[in-house]
Every structure is written in C-alpha cells, then in structure tokens.
Design an enzyme around this catalytic site. Structure first.
Site, PDB file in Angstrom:
ATOM      1  N   TRP A  18       0.848  -1.200   0.000  1.00  9.36           N
ATOM      2  CA  TRP A  18       0.000   0.000   0.000  1.00  9.36           C
ATOM      3  C   TRP A  18       0.877   1.240   0.000  1.00  9.36           C
ATOM      4  CZ3 TRP A  18      -4.676  -0.868  -1.417  1.00  9.36           C
ATOM      5  CH2 TRP A  18      -5.631   0.156  -1.391  1.00  9.36           C
ATOM      6  N   ASP A  76       0.251  11.101   0.197  1.00 12.56           N
ATOM      7  CA  ASP A  76      -0.810  12.100   0.323  1.00 12.56           C
ATOM      8  C   ASP A  76      -2.145  11.435   0.608  1.00 12.56           C
ATOM      9  OD1 ASP A  76      -1.185  10.899  -2.231  1.00 12.56           O
ATOM     10  OD2 ASP A  76      -2.215  12.689  -2.947  1.00 12.56           O
ATOM     11  N   GLU A 108      -3.253   8.694  -1.525  1.00 14.87           N
ATOM     12  CA  GLU A 108      -2.467   7.464  -1.408  1.00 14.87           C
ATOM     13  C   GLU A 108      -1.586   7.185  -2.618  1.00 14.87           C
ATOM     14  OE1 GLU A 108      -6.122   4.808  -0.550  1.00 14.87           O
ATOM     15  OE2 GLU A 108      -5.018   4.879   1.331  1.00 14.87           O
ATOM     16  N   GLU A 109      -1.188   8.228  -3.302  1.00 17.98           N
ATOM     17  CA  GLU A 109      -0.457   8.023  -4.545  1.00 17.98           C
ATOM     18  C   GLU A 109       0.923   8.658  -4.558  1.00 17.98           C
ATOM     19  OE1 GLU A 109      -4.374   7.994  -7.470  1.00 17.98           O
ATOM     20  OE2 GLU A 109      -3.289   9.846  -7.126  1.00 17.98           O
ATOM     21  N   GLU A 130     -18.542   6.953  -4.588  1.00 19.56           N
ATOM     22  CA  GLU A 130     -17.336   7.772  -4.464  1.00 19.56           C
ATOM     23  C   GLU A 130     -17.259   8.812  -5.588  1.00 19.56           C
ATOM     24  OE1 GLU A 130     -13.377   6.054  -5.646  1.00 19.56           O
ATOM     25  OE2 GLU A 130     -12.951   6.309  -3.505  1.00 19.56           O
TER      26      GLU A 130
END
Ligand code: NOJ
Ligand code: NOJ
Length: 634
Positions: free
Chosen positions: A195, A251, A254-255, A477
């Site tokens: 992750w 961030d 998540e990237e 989302e």
C-alpha cells in the site's frame, strides 16, 4: 416571444435573477401564489437567444428539466428541499457503515468505520484512519450541537482507535511510526498487503476529532473520561505528529510520496488545539506549540503563483491544483478567525484564488462540465491528471467546493466586511464582472451582492451533486465524467459525511474554534524543522577531462528535485587516475527511498546525463546515521 421558467423558493430565485442579469436582459417576475413557484418571463428575445439562455440556465445545475410537456420551460430545482432530504439520507448512510450494528457494516468491530461496503472493484472493506477521523469529526460536531444519541458510537470509536494504535503493522510498531499506517482490517487487525504508506495525516485528523469531544467533556463534567480515556489516544497522535510531521509520506489520495498540504494543515490545527487541551487537563504536550508554528511556517511554501501546490518535495508531473487544498481549508475553518491568509481560512484571498484555480482545472476536462464556464458551479474531482477509474468527479470534492464558500459567507457576515484584493479579484470577477478591489462594509450594496452571488455559487455545487445523485440518495465515491452515473465504491462513508458537513455549514451550524486567532503568526524564519536526516555519501567513478565537472540531482528536494541547473556539485578530492572518484555528502531524510542521477557538465556549458535508468536508493535508517552509494558512470 417569451419563455417561462418555473422556480421554487425565493432563495433560488435570487440566484436566478443574478444569472439572468449577468447573461442577458430583462426579466419580469410573476409570482404564482398557489404553489410557491414563480414564473419569470423573458419578453421579446430571438429564438437563438432563448436557446442560449436555456442552455446557460441548465448548466448552472439549479435548472435541470427542460420538460417536454411545456417546451421552452425549465423547472428549476430547489436546492433547499434536496439538502433537507439528502442530509437525512446521508446521516443514515454514515451510521449504516459503522460497526458493529450498522446495517452495511455487519462483521466490522464496534466503532469501526468501514470506508464502503464495496468488497470488490474496488475493495473498500477496510477502515482508513483518515476517512474514519473525518467522519467522526462530523459526528462529534453533531453530538456537541445536540444529538446526544451519538455518544455511545463516539466512545466505541475511541476504544477501537486505542486498539489500532497499539498494533504493529507494515508502517512499524506503535512507538516507531506505526500510527502512520493508513488502513486496517475491519476486525482491527493489521492489513499487511502492499500500500502507499505511511500516510501522516491520520494521527492529526484523529486527534482533532477527539479533541473536539474532549473539550465538550471538560465543559460538561466529563473530566475523568477526558483524562483517562480520550487524552491517552490524542497524546499518542500528537507525539506522532511532532516526531514525523516533516517527513515525506503519501498524500491523502495514497499516490504521491512527498509533502502534502493537507497533512501539514491538519498537523498545524491538531497541535494547536492539542496543546491547549493538554494545558486544560494539566498534561504535557512536548514540543506541540513549537512544532505547530514550524508546520505553519512550512505550509506557506505550498503557496505558488496564485494557488496552493498540494504536493511538494516530489516530482509528480502535476500542476498541484488538487481538491486536497480545498478540503484543507474547510478542515481548518475556524468561525472566530479573520480571513487569514497564513492559515488559508475559507474567506482568505489565497483560499478563494485557490478555489478558482482548482475548480477551473476541471471545467474543460469533464464532459459533464460542458458549458459550465467560470463562475458557474461545476463538477469537481481530486485533481485534473487523475486516472483512478479513468479520472472522474467525486461527490466529496464537489461538496468541499460548496462548503468552503458557505464558510466564507459566514466569516464575512461575522466580520462585517469583505476585502477584495488583487489576489482574490479574479475569483470575485467570475461572479460579479464589474467588481473592483476595495473593502466593502456590511451595509453596502456590493457586500450584499457578493454574499448573494457566493451563496448562489455554493448552492450551485450542491445542485451539481443533486443532478448526479440517484433518487434514493445513495452516494458513491465518484460520478462518471461524461454520463454522470455513479461510479467506483458504493455508499462511500466519506461522501455521506461530506454531505452532512456541507449541509451543516449551509445551515449556519458551526464548528467550535480550534484557536486559530492566537496561532496564525508565521515565524519570520522557518528554523531547521525537527527532522530526521541521514548523511549519504554519493561516490561515482567517472574519468573526466580538464574543465568537466560532475553534479548530482534526484527526486528529493535535498537532491534539488531533478533540476540540472541547481544540481549539487561533486568534489574531485578523492580523484586519482587509477580511481577517478567524484564524491559528495548530502543530508537526506533517513530511511527514505528516492531516485537520482549524475550529470556531467562540460567546459563549454553543455550537459550530459548518466544513461538510463534512474538509480534508486534508500537512505540509511536512524536519525544522524550515514551510508554510501558507490556508482559507476555509464
Ligand atoms: C487506491 C487508492 O485508494 C486510490 O486513491 C488510488 O488512486 C488508487 N489506489 C491507485 O493508486
Ligand atoms: C481512496 C481515496 O483516495 C482515499 O483518500 C480514501 O482514504 C480511500 N479511497 C478510502 O475511502
């Protein structure tokens, strides 16, 4: 020839009037007393003009159905009715996703916020520290505003978080960075798959949600619960923030592994209110105040060229226009603050300029925004370069754009004036084309027009959400950039929470102050921030001619972010004909992965890069540690 436009509710009427005025011509109002709708007639316009007018109105989002039954007529939706209905659906939506009794969270432990009940494409059957904290911030605010039924859930959330803080996970142990782990299994065990980790916004966001609750307890006879149950969790999060705030990390999306504005803004807020809480409880918060002020100092460096560059210290090939920054501004909204630029308050010139930059960045890229030109509300996504699910608008992003404006309107009313300066002028001009810089007092017409226009603009973002929300109110989302159909995770908890919080701001329900007015002074110099560095020696064997020099650059700010002109010079002190080694020592963040290359600059000023690929390296572990890379030119 006339066209008729049916409108419900006086609030929306105001919005309309303005839209008409700014587009073309004269309107005559004919209120219909029976059903509280109004008919505006537009006399003597050519057929083309009417077509344009209808198109313009349709894209404001407030007016949607060009009913076949009465051609040339628009029925315009009433955002207020939608907000009332959708708020109720959204609160239920949030609660359904919280274990153990939430109807869509069966199997999740008590107090655990499941990101979404979706278990595949995408699998969101996990609990994220960020989503959970932002959700509970909304619930705690509702609790303090009077909904006492929420207290048991809040207590279960705190117990669950105490457990999560104690388990080792791939980000490390409880005292050595493990609090930066972004997500866990819903049974409160560690998630061990690959992750984007660590993510350093989780601990300060959680501290904020819990501090609001602890402050309520203190004011309501709950000193024991605040001291024994809540403070221990908060204090671990604050310790984490003090120790790690200035390290790079992923961030909120998540990237990107770098410095994220959202993380820094959340850290500043949490440390300010955490220090005050510690004092009230008679506890210590070591270095909280000093670190808060350094975080504020660092936050200023994200302001570039008229907007907030949401990710720095990373070479991500993006403009940095990202709803990250708008979410930061609403998260750190303080109703007792002025329009402070340093803390990017919702009504500050910087945050308004940034709002325009971010919203505008989505206008041309989404089909659903076709015709939604500057000054008209639009669908907003995470950032324009996004490719996740092919890159689409998000409900929570579009709602954040509305929320900032509701908060700003509150601040101006409270302060009693609006300042338009050169930084914010372009934002205001989109709404009121003839406006100029100045200070407009509450009793002036300009003040009133601004409040009206900004509130209408805010409602427009809600109307965009309304347009793409199915009739049962389910919030996923994302919604498709062209068709507007819901997409990606269904029933996203954060979408529902974002709706509730925007609706609360619209209704004038306010968060408590976190102490912004006494903590918004930027230190004159950002002192060496408390960071954890290691010294790495870069050695490269390369035979050079007289006049040639070797330089180093790479993916960290310490390595000049891939800039050949700023590249770091190596020294030839160790150079011998047998062993032509160029070398330099550079301080970089400890235990950090990065990429780099050497550059040869010739006497004539030309540049030769080391051949591909980039070299990847990881700095040594431990503050003050050292290590070396030994490379050969190719
Ligand atoms: C999953 C993350 O949650 C999402 O934010 C990201 O865009 C995708 N992975 C792709 O990296
Ligand atoms: C992807 C989003 O980018 C991230 O911010 C979020 O935490 C997760 N999905 C879970 O909702």
């Amino acid at each position: 020839m006339s066209i008729y436009i049916d409108i419900n509710g006086p609030r929306d009427l105001d919005g309309f009037h303005q839209n008409f005025e700014s587009h073309q011509g004269h309107l005559q109002s004919h209120p219909q007393s029976q059903d509280n709708s109004h008919i505006w007639s537009v006399p003597s316009l050519g057929a083309n003009m009417i077509k344009n007018l209808l198109a313009t109105l349709a894209v404001t989002g407030l007016c949607l159905d060009n009913t076949a039954a009465s051609p040339g007529r628009l029925r315009c939706r009433d955002v207020s009715d939608f907000v009332t209905k959708q708020s109720a659906v959204s609160i239920k939506g949030v609660l359904a996703n919280i274990g153990s009794d939430g109807s869509k969270a069966q199997g999740a432990a008590a107090g655990v916020v499941v990101a979404s009940p979706s278990r595949s494409d995408p699998d969101y059957w996990y609990t994220w520290t960020r989503d959970s904290a932002l959700t509970f911030k909304v619930l705690v605010e509702r609790f303090t505003a009077g909904d006492k039924t929420l207290q048991p859930k809040i207590q279960q959330y705190i117990a669950a978080q105490a457990k999560l803080q104690s388990i080792s996970n791939p980000s490390d142990g409880p005292d050595s960075g493990g609090l930066g782990e972004p997500k866990f299994n819903v049974d409160l065990s560690a998630f061990t798959g690959p992750w984007g980790r660590p993510q350093r916004d989780g601990p300060p966001l959680r501290a904020t949600a819990l501090t609001i609750y602890a402050n309520w307890l203190l004011a309501n006879g709950g000193q024991t619960e605040a001291t024994n149950t809540v403070w221990p969790v908060i204090s671990k999060d604050l310790d984490y923030a003090v120790q790690y705030w200035n390290r790079t990390g992923f961030d909120l999306w998540e990237e990107v592994n770098g410095s994220s504005f959202f993380t820094i803004a959340a850290t500043h807020r949490a440390l300010v209110e955490g220090a005050a809480l510690a004092k009230a409880l008679g506890k210590d918060c070591p270095n909280c105040v000093a670190t808060a002020s350094q975080a504020l100092c660092f936050a200023q460096t994200f302001w570039v060229d008229g907007y907030i560059d949401s990710n720095i210290n990373v070479n991500d090939g993006r403009t940095g226009k990202d709803v990250n920054s708008i979410i930061s501004s609403i998260h750190t909204f303080d109703p007792t603050a002025a329009c402070t630029d340093s803390t990017f308050q919702p009504c500050s010139a910087r945050a308004l300029a940034n709002h325009k930059a971010v919203v505008d960045s989505f206008r041309a890229i989404y089909g659903v925004n076709n015709g939604r030109t500057a000054g008209q509300a639009a669908a907003v996504g995470r950032y324009s370069e996004d490719v996740y699910y092919k890159g689409n608008p998000w409900y929570l992003a579009t709602l954040a754009a509305a929320e900032q404006l509701y908060a700003a309107a509150y601040q101006w009313n409270k302060l009693g004036s609006i300042t338009v300066n050169s930084v914010s002028l372009p934002f205001f001009k989109d709404l009121l084309p003839s406006i100029a810089t100045g200070i407009f007092a509450k009793d002036s017409d300009t003040f009133k027009s601004i409040i009206k226009a900004v509130t209408t603009y805010a409602d427009g973002f809600v109307a965009v959400v309304q347009q793409y929300t199915p009739s049962d109110g389910a919030l996923a989302e994302q919604f498709d950039r062209n068709s507007g159909s819901p997409l990606s995770a269904v029933h996203l908890t954060w979408s529902y929470a974002a709706f509730v919080s925007a609706a609360d701001r619209r209704a004038g329900i306010l968060p408590a102050s976190w102490g912004e007015p006494t903590s918004n002074t930027v230190p004159a110099v950002c002192s060496a921030a408390p960071s954890c560095d290691s010294t790495m020696t870069f050695n490269v064997k390369v035979a050079t001619q007289y006049g040639e020099n070797i330089f180093l650059t790479g993916s960290l700010s310490e390595l000049k972010n891939w800039s050949p002109s700023d590249a770091i010079p190596l020294s030839a002190n160790k150079y011998t004909p047998d062993s032509p080694v160029w070398s330099v020592d550079v301080k970089v963040p400890a235990a950090t992965k990065f990429e780099y290359k050497y550059i040869k600059k010739t006497g004539s000023g030309s540049i030769v890069w080391l051949g591909d690929p980039n070299i990847s390296g990881t700095s040594s572990t431990g503050c003050g540690s050292s290590g070396a890379f030994n490379d050969v030119w190719r």
